[in-house]
Design an enzyme around this catalytic site. Sequence first.
Site, short mmCIF file in Angstrom:
data_model
loop_
_atom_site.label_atom_id
_atom_site.label_comp_id
_atom_site.label_asym_id
_atom_site.label_seq_id
_atom_site.Cartn_x
_atom_site.Cartn_y
_atom_site.Cartn_z
N CYS A 1 49.70 30.56 43.78
CA CYS A 1 49.96 29.64 44.89
C CYS A 1 51.46 29.51 45.09
O CYS A 1 52.20 29.40 44.10
CB CYS A 1 49.35 28.28 44.56
SG CYS A 1 49.63 27.02 45.82
N LEU A 2 51.90 29.51 46.34
CA LEU A 2 53.33 29.37 46.62
C LEU A 2 53.87 28.03 46.13
O LEU A 2 55.07 27.89 45.91
CB LEU A 2 53.60 29.51 48.13
CG LEU A 2 53.31 30.89 48.76
CD1 LEU A 2 53.48 30.83 50.27
CD2 LEU A 2 54.20 31.96 48.15
ZN LIG Z 1 48.36 27.46 47.58
#
Ligand SMILES: [Zn+2]
Length: 169
Positions: free
Chosen positions: A92-93
């Site tokens: 996830c970023l």
């Molecule tokens: Zn994410």
Amino acid sequence: MIRPILRYGADVLHQPAEPVRELTGEIAHLIGDMIDTMYAAPGVGLAAPQIGVPLRIFVVDLSIGREADGLIVMINPSFVEQGGMQLEEEGCLSIPDFNATVVRPSRVVVKGLDRGGAEYQREGTGLLARAFQHEMDHLDGTLFVDRLRGIKRDMIVRKIRKLTRAGKW
Ligand SMILES: [Zn+2]
């Protein structure tokens, strides 16, 4: 415009987002910023809460801008169908440098509004199904870490806390 991506621990990432009530110019601008931010990261998906806006919008593009028809914009999305099961590594970023194996349905159908306000639906299998579910989770204040159990989850959360204390998160 590229906006900063918030990280695990930011309040807005851990709360459910609100439905979009009207497709204003401001919303169009926000979606443009989400696309710019996703491509710049680079990432295959981004939800509005990740740039600090608690609204139910996500963008996904598995080609990260390489294919003309790769971009999917979903406003006020919901699941129509979910089925099967897949077990893959996920990241996830908002949780950079961490990933873990997450159990997800292998096929989903999502419906929502496009940028013009028209309702449409998209089927996703494999990675696209995973991306849809990951972004839908963001709109409900859930991050992939929240879907883990036991030691793996504790380990990631502990490392993030440590980084936060050290001012490195
Ligand atoms: Zn994410």
